[in-house]
Design an enzyme around this catalytic site. Sequence first.
Site, PDB file in Angstrom:
ATOM      1  CG  HIS A 165      -2.161  -0.807   1.207  1.00 16.17           C
ATOM      2  ND1 HIS A 165      -3.419  -0.406   0.380  1.00 16.17           N
ATOM      3  CD2 HIS A 165      -2.232  -2.081   1.518  1.00 16.17           C
ATOM      4  CE1 HIS A 165      -4.123  -1.258   0.609  1.00 16.17           C
ATOM      5  NE2 HIS A 165      -3.425  -2.629   1.137  1.00 16.17           N
TER       6      HIS A 165
ATOM      7  CE  LYS B  40      -7.756  13.356  -0.415  1.00 15.18           C
ATOM      8  NZ  LYS B  40      -7.698  12.127  -1.216  1.00 15.18           N
ATOM      9  NE  ARG B  41      -5.471   9.950   9.541  1.00 13.89           N
ATOM     10  CZ  ARG B  41      -4.918   8.944  10.471  1.00 13.89           C
ATOM     11  NH1 ARG B  41      -5.845   8.008  10.670  1.00 13.89           N
ATOM     12  NH2 ARG B  41      -3.961   9.162  11.355  1.00 13.89           N
TER      13      ARG B  41
ATOM     14  CE  LYS C 182      -3.968  10.663   2.531  1.00 12.83           C
ATOM     15  NZ  LYS C 182      -4.736   9.809   1.331  1.00 12.83           N
TER      16      LYS C 182
ATOM     17  CB  THR D  72     -10.723   4.230  -2.046  1.00 12.29           C
ATOM     18  OG1 THR D  72     -10.494   4.621  -0.628  1.00 12.29           O
ATOM     19  CG2 THR D  72     -10.179   3.071  -2.505  1.00 12.29           C
TER      20      THR D  72
ATOM     21  CE  LYS E 114     -14.576   5.944  -0.071  1.00 11.62           C
ATOM     22  NZ  LYS E 114     -13.981   6.570   1.290  1.00 11.62           N
TER      23      LYS E 114
END
Length: 820
Positions: free
Chosen positions: A370, A561-562, A567, A669, A673
């Site tokens: 991952h 998201k985290r 990110k 992911t 969505k």
Amino acid sequence: MNNTLPPVEIPQPAPRSSRPEIMAEEIIERLTYRIGKDAKVAKPHDWLTAAILVVRDRIIDKWMESTRKVYRTGDKRVYYLSLEFLIGRLMRDAVSNMELLSEIKDALASLGVDIDVIAGLEPDAALGNGGLGRLAACFMESMATVDIPAYGYGIRYVHGLFRQQMADGWQVELPENWLAHGNPWEFERRESSYEIGFGGSVESVGGYDDPPRFVWKPAERFIAMAYDTPIVGWRGKRVNTLRLWSAQPIDPILLDAFNAGDHIGALRESNKAETLTRVLYPADANPAGQELRLRQEYFFSSASLQDILRRHLQQYPDFTNLHEKVSIQLNDTHPAISIAELIRLLCDVHGMDFDLAWDVTRQTFSYTNHTLLPEALESWPVPLFERLLPRHMQIIYAINTKILLDARKEKKFGDSQIRAISLIDEGGDRRVRMGNLAFVGSHSINGVSALHTDLMKETVFADLHSLYPNRINNKTNGITPRRWLMQCNPGLTNLLREAIGPEFEDNTEALRALDSFADDSAFQQKFAEVKRQNKVQLANLVAGRMGIRIDPSAMFDIQIKRIHEYKRQLLNIVEAVALYDQIRSHPELDWVPRVKFFAGKAAPSYHNAKLIIKLANDVARVINNDPAVRGLLKVVFIPNYNVSLAEVMVPAADLSEQISTAGMEASGTGNMKFGLNGALTIGTLDGANVEMRDHVGEENIVIFGMTADEVARVRSEGHNPRAIIEQSRELAQALQAISSGVFSPDDRSRFTALIDGIYNHDWFMVAGDFDAYAKAQRDVDQIWADPVSWYGKTIRNTARMGWFSSDRTIRQYASEIWRA
Ligand SMILES: *Cc1c(COP(=O)(O)O)cnc(C)c1O
């Protein structure tokens, strides 16, 4: 003489009716006799429990059928081992997959209970951090849907991921007590208990001629006890089991100590056991590194493996066919110790020869990687490993000898490659590399998006890939369309059914038929109206929880998201500051009204991530209260991101922010969505965004910024962020404002070090990508200004995202890895 009794016909219960009046009767029956409450005084929580018990009974019928079937057919079983399952609420999922929604709703309504009110009381089971844990949950549902006999194995943490609160804009972590009201979904299985050891020593026994047998004498021992939760597939086709382990003491109370007056010492064993499965480590994409974590990993791996072997022996005489009847998928390296544990159980407990055990093991396991971040790869100091798991350490050395022999045979490997292949990192303090163990102990190693899989071959596993070139393969992640479309977005689901019929409910790729409606103005109107209703719902949530009023006709721009530097929430915030500046400097221009939403948790020990949350809140306060903005820009950070919040935010998004530094997000992911629910994506060519572009078409997604290759090249050749910042007035001004305390007048240097990071090295390319990002945002504004174009694109997103269903992913795992 045969004295056995004639076989008895055990009566099977009749399948339960789904007529609302029968279900209403049953709800009252459960309330009275299971919960012990009079309907007159029952609290909403009691009604929820009673309703769940009624639904659960209907699931049990299917559950037993599913279990019996696999004993009958001898089909291969799939075991999904994951330290995390980010499940969320189960009520709506179960009711909808059992197709009981309108029946249970009517049954409750006839008793004066609103299903939406009690469904909102169900705790959000957050036994995971983020994407990895949510993937495991989507996979469980999809494996049941595509009719694969599967078990999920994990830990029943008493406290899942912390609850996030804001105190003056700072993240505060509070314990999440999801089991406070009990858990009506789970079944305690006292009979499924196994002993788990730690520490101690290894003795070898055996004669002169026989090879020695090793006996591990652990110093500490615990009991792993199972809790089972049924997981229903779509239309109730199959029900699989999620089996979570809880640690119990062997001696709940040490009576000698108690009788000697040591009342606290008497509970020592009990407390140690409780600690083992009490909390989930809140680290995401970086290894937790503490001894307790290794203990958790071994605890659930060993319990799961013992359970798997016991089940196998119920049907087969020995383990020589284990790999034909069992596939074990490792979700990241957290359960990688299972590889050594299986060999230990096969050799030491069941007497199999090492070489055969090694063969069976490799054919049984497969491993999903991952992350590529070198600092995120799990490894354990050899001394710790040796102390906690002495027998496993020996087995790992034995495997390593085999592997290094393989490698030496291939003349092409030099010393540096041999060092990279070794299971032991010999640079500095010696460490056990869990990624290498997972790789060599598996017949399949998969990445989670096409790009990530390519990069895996070139970076972390380059040498192992060269030694075993047929093992790495790709399985692009997916999401379950039941939870992430049909349940969270009933408005859109109804509209889709009206337009293209119900086929998409069983095959998400049938959404393609929607393409022909993308430019139909009547359909666009309806699509826009559904989106608007979803935005009103989110606006209501924000008003209720935070007291902030937002206009549902503004563009809803969402990044949830985290919180992690890769990110790049920071890039988004810096752009918000730049936009704020522009709106004030150019009041004459026609700005698109926007609300920038953020939500996400930071690892408690991740300083910069927590500072980014504070920055978002500080920036929000200033922008939201500045009359010069005239409501054209708002920034909202919604606390306590979890699955349930995502279920409200995803359907309400106009714009989906997927802006990670290229090469750093394995898949994502969240991106899927949003696309499925008709949002436009602004994103980098990272993770599964690349494949999303291929599916939706490049004209229906806004891509910007450096590619993974460019990031790698710039990093190795030398990146000069200072020069880039000097070239960009907008960026320089925004960074200057943040750094000098414009948004933090109470502590002007609060963000100086954070911004200095961008000036000095800019590892995550915030400066490197800023101009491209800001320009892409203005492109988004232009598309928004033309609703026909906007809805054409967003409808095409829904139409073309069907491939990203986790049913497709699971079918690929089943045919290409598990052969189930
Ligand atoms: C989907 C999901 C994630 C993963 O989001 P990414 O954007 O892919 O990082 C994390 N947390 C929750 C609650 C989710 O539902």
